[in-house]
Design a protein around this motif. Sequence first.
Motif, PDB file in Angstrom:
ATOM      1  N   LYS A   1      26.087  30.121  51.599  1.00  0.00           N
ATOM      2  CA  LYS A   1      27.031  29.383  52.444  1.00  0.00           C
ATOM      3  C   LYS A   1      27.420  28.055  51.805  1.00  0.00           C
ATOM      4  N   ASN A   2      26.467  27.409  51.160  1.00  0.00           N
ATOM      5  CA  ASN A   2      26.781  26.135  50.492  1.00  0.00           C
ATOM      6  C   ASN A   2      27.853  26.329  49.426  1.00  0.00           C
ATOM      7  N   ASP A   3      27.710  27.400  48.633  1.00  0.00           N
ATOM      8  CA  ASP A   3      28.713  27.695  47.602  1.00  0.00           C
ATOM      9  C   ASP A   3      30.062  28.028  48.235  1.00  0.00           C
ATOM     10  N   TYR A   4      30.008  28.739  49.359  1.00  0.00           N
ATOM     11  CA  TYR A   4      31.243  29.133  50.037  1.00  0.00           C
ATOM     12  C   TYR A   4      32.020  27.903  50.521  1.00  0.00           C
ATOM     13  N   PHE A   5      31.325  27.017  51.218  1.00  0.00           N
ATOM     14  CA  PHE A   5      32.000  25.830  51.750  1.00  0.00           C
ATOM     15  C   PHE A   5      32.457  24.895  50.616  1.00  0.00           C
ATOM     16  N   ARG A   6      31.681  24.843  49.552  1.00  0.00           N
ATOM     17  CA  ARG A   6      32.086  24.051  48.388  1.00  0.00           C
ATOM     18  C   ARG A   6      33.377  24.622  47.782  1.00  0.00           C
ATOM     19  N   THR A   7      33.462  25.955  47.780  1.00  0.00           N
ATOM     20  CA  THR A   7      34.671  26.607  47.262  1.00  0.00           C
ATOM     21  C   THR A   7      35.881  26.296  48.133  1.00  0.00           C
ATOM     22  N   LEU A   8      35.686  26.314  49.460  1.00  0.00           N
ATOM     23  CA  LEU A   8      36.793  25.985  50.367  1.00  0.00           C
ATOM     24  C   LEU A   8      37.263  24.542  50.161  1.00  0.00           C
ATOM     25  N   LYS A   9      36.307  23.655  50.019  1.00  0.00           N
ATOM     26  CA  LYS A   9      36.639  22.236  49.846  1.00  0.00           C
ATOM     27  C   LYS A   9      37.443  22.005  48.569  1.00  0.00           C
ATOM     28  N   ASN A  10      37.088  22.744  47.519  1.00  0.00           N
ATOM     29  CA  ASN A  10      37.739  22.568  46.217  1.00  0.00           C
ATOM     30  C   ASN A  10      38.601  23.775  45.859  1.00  0.00           C
ATOM     31  N   ILE A  11      39.243  24.357  46.862  1.00  0.00           N
ATOM     32  CA  ILE A  11      39.972  25.605  46.670  1.00  0.00           C
ATOM     33  C   ILE A  11      41.063  25.478  45.611  1.00  0.00           C
ATOM     34  N   ASN A  12      41.619  24.291  45.470  1.00  0.00           N
ATOM     35  CA  ASN A  12      42.684  24.098  44.480  1.00  0.00           C
ATOM     36  C   ASN A  12      42.161  24.224  43.047  1.00  0.00           C
ATOM     37  N   ASP A  13      40.848  24.012  42.876  1.00  0.00           N
ATOM     38  CA  ASP A  13      40.255  24.088  41.538  1.00  0.00           C
ATOM     39  C   ASP A  13      39.719  25.480  41.203  1.00  0.00           C
ATOM     40  N   TYR A  14      39.789  26.367  42.177  1.00  0.00           N
ATOM     41  CA  TYR A  14      39.251  27.718  41.958  1.00  0.00           C
ATOM     42  C   TYR A  14      40.078  28.447  40.896  1.00  0.00           C
ATOM     43  N   GLN A  15      39.395  28.993  39.906  1.00  0.00           N
ATOM     44  CA  GLN A  15      40.054  29.685  38.804  1.00  0.00           C
ATOM     45  C   GLN A  15      40.216  31.173  39.144  1.00  0.00           C
ATOM     46  N   ASN A  16      41.441  31.563  39.491  1.00  0.00           N
ATOM     47  CA  ASN A  16      41.653  32.936  39.929  1.00  0.00           C
ATOM     48  C   ASN A  16      42.431  33.786  38.923  1.00  0.00           C
ATOM     49  N   THR A  17      42.670  33.249  37.730  1.00  0.00           N
ATOM     50  CA  THR A  17      43.451  33.989  36.744  1.00  0.00           C
ATOM     51  C   THR A  17      42.667  35.202  36.223  1.00  0.00           C
ATOM     52  N   MET A  18      43.392  36.274  35.967  1.00  0.00           N
ATOM     53  CA  MET A  18      42.778  37.509  35.484  1.00  0.00           C
ATOM     54  C   MET A  18      43.503  37.983  34.224  1.00  0.00           C
ATOM     55  N   SER A  19      42.758  38.589  33.320  1.00  0.00           N
ATOM     56  CA  SER A  19      43.352  39.144  32.109  1.00  0.00           C
ATOM     57  C   SER A  19      44.016  40.482  32.434  1.00  0.00           C
ATOM     58  N   LYS A  20      44.788  40.993  31.494  1.00  0.00           N
ATOM     59  CA  LYS A  20      45.442  42.293  31.683  1.00  0.00           C
ATOM     60  C   LYS A  20      44.415  43.399  31.869  1.00  0.00           C
ATOM     61  N   ASN A  21      43.323  43.322  31.131  1.00  0.00           N
ATOM     62  CA  ASN A  21      42.268  44.338  31.249  1.00  0.00           C
ATOM     63  C   ASN A  21      41.590  44.289  32.616  1.00  0.00           C
ATOM     64  N   GLN A  22      41.392  43.084  33.134  1.00  0.00           N
ATOM     65  CA  GLN A  22      40.777  42.938  34.457  1.00  0.00           C
ATOM     66  C   GLN A  22      41.700  43.481  35.548  1.00  0.00           C
ATOM     67  N   ILE A  23      42.998  43.218  35.418  1.00  0.00           N
ATOM     68  CA  ILE A  23      43.967  43.728  36.391  1.00  0.00           C
ATOM     69  C   ILE A  23      43.995  45.257  36.352  1.00  0.00           C
ATOM     70  N   LEU A  24      43.990  45.811  35.145  1.00  0.00           N
ATOM     71  CA  LEU A  24      43.966  47.267  35.007  1.00  0.00           C
ATOM     72  C   LEU A  24      42.692  47.850  35.611  1.00  0.00           C
ATOM     73  N   LYS A  25      41.576  47.147  35.418  1.00  0.00           N
ATOM     74  CA  LYS A  25      40.309  47.604  35.993  1.00  0.00           C
ATOM     75  C   LYS A  25      40.398  47.645  37.525  1.00  0.00           C
ATOM     76  N   SER A  26      41.036  46.638  38.110  1.00  0.00           N
ATOM     77  CA  SER A  26      41.233  46.613  39.559  1.00  0.00           C
ATOM     78  C   SER A  26      42.030  47.821  40.020  1.00  0.00           C
ATOM     79  N   LYS A  27      43.032  48.171  39.255  1.00  0.00           N
ATOM     80  CA  LYS A  27      43.869  49.320  39.617  1.00  0.00           C
ATOM     81  C   LYS A  27      43.085  50.627  39.516  1.00  0.00           C
ATOM     82  N   TYR A  28      42.211  50.729  38.525  1.00  0.00           N
ATOM     83  CA  TYR A  28      41.352  51.915  38.422  1.00  0.00           C
ATOM     84  C   TYR A  28      40.395  51.984  39.619  1.00  0.00           C
TER      85      TYR A  28
END
Length: 506
Positions: free
Chosen positions: A425-452
């Motif tokens: 929960k501590n990590d979760y609330f810390r993530t919400l507080k700093n949501i703008n700093d969250y790194q959500n970028t994914m590589s092409k391989n990661q995106i393809l993996k999601s599709k699989y």
Amino acid sequence: MKNISKIIESIVPYKFKFDKKNFGVLISDRLRTDHNFRSILSSIVINKNFNANVFSLSEKKTFNNETNDLFRLFDIKKLYGNIRIFFFNNVNIYFKAFKKIIFFYFKIFYKKNKLDWFVKNFKVLDILIGDGVYDDYLRYNHRYLNPTIFSFSFFYILYSGIYKILIIDKYTKINNIKFFISNQKTYSSIGNLMRRYGAKKNIITILNGANFIKFIDSYNDSLGTPYRIKDKLINITKKKISEKLVNKYYHDRFLNKTFGLYVDKKYLKRNYKTSNDKKNLDLIKKIKKKNFRSINLYAAHCFSDASNFCNGSIFRDYYDHFISTIKYLKKIENDKDFWIIKPHPARKNYDEVGIIEKALFKYNVSNVIICPKDVNNNILYKNVNNVVTSVSTIALEFSCSGKKPIITGEAPFYNKETCTLVKSKNDYFRTLKNINDYQNTMSKNQILKSKYILFLLDNLIVNNLPSSKILPVNTKYIKNSLSYLKEIHQNRIKNKLNTIFDEPFY
């Protein structure tokens, strides 16, 4: 009864062998004809190969209309695991269950966060049942709004859960059970408790579905979703299924041209319909004009649903996750980050319309709105920075669009390359507080993996057996076992098969 016996003989010409010297097979009775019939087919395979005695364990006793009871029709011996079905030789089980529940109340009285402790830690015979009992407790009357262990409903459900696991233990020992066949995976149902008990006691445990079967590999495997998609399966699938096909499936799914098996078709249609796009685009444009650092989507679940179906959640239940999030957003209230709260499309089925609205009105958090019900999810994925949810499939869909979501439980689609699983929960609330700093970028391989992963979840993970030529596809409107068996009989003749043993599914 003569007519139905003739139909059974023509479809399944098999007589179960019973010998007291042999070990046993125990089937959970889900009280649904199709599930039970498929479980009976599995038990035939075991009986045929090992001469094992077959029993069913039910939470309901059928006094009338035996045509609704497949187990009786197949002469399978019935056992019962409901506290309301009294047998004198189970009196000691009633006393044992009562002693355990009294001991529980003494033990938990001094615990902090009593419900949280119960969900994560309450065991009987060293088998976790607290999460399933708690999910059962939340199913009705909106109890998630103010849950308490000090109520008659909680006491009764807990007592019933303890009784069931003790009954499973008793019948397993006296009938020398070596195989479990379960067709239930949630709550404190007989089948779910059998799944856990079997895995703990090293009994061969099989989970049956429609066109689905799984051998439970370990006790830990029995605690979470049976549909977890592991890297090994993804790698095997990549060798068999082309990227082109997977990309086409992804494209067609979000245009409502094709539908998988994991998410209900009607909810997919609702989430990706194209009506009112201009109106919703105008709403997004208004939000974006205010130049927020980030625009974030929180996807809620149906609060009465099985919150602990997936293992490892950092919150006690879905409502606890939602309300904790809203309270924290109020605590850190700012004018820099914007939040859209998306209710689950099935909430009407659970009588939950208005629950989220009341909470948002009560806490009145600036820069938080409820998502209009007719927004196409594709518009959201293109225009929000982040998606936060418990274990909703929307997280997987978001990762397929190229951004890594934040989840709080071990969803079936969870993969460390495609999702961020917050583990406290501590990590979760810390993530919400700093949501703008969250790194959500994914590589092409990661995106393809999601599709699989999406392709697997929709098409193979809940559908790992050959489709049946004669078993009914839609069983919602089949009223009883007689009409079910008649349909199988007609399909058998239509497909020119002698018996069910000649068809691919068997």
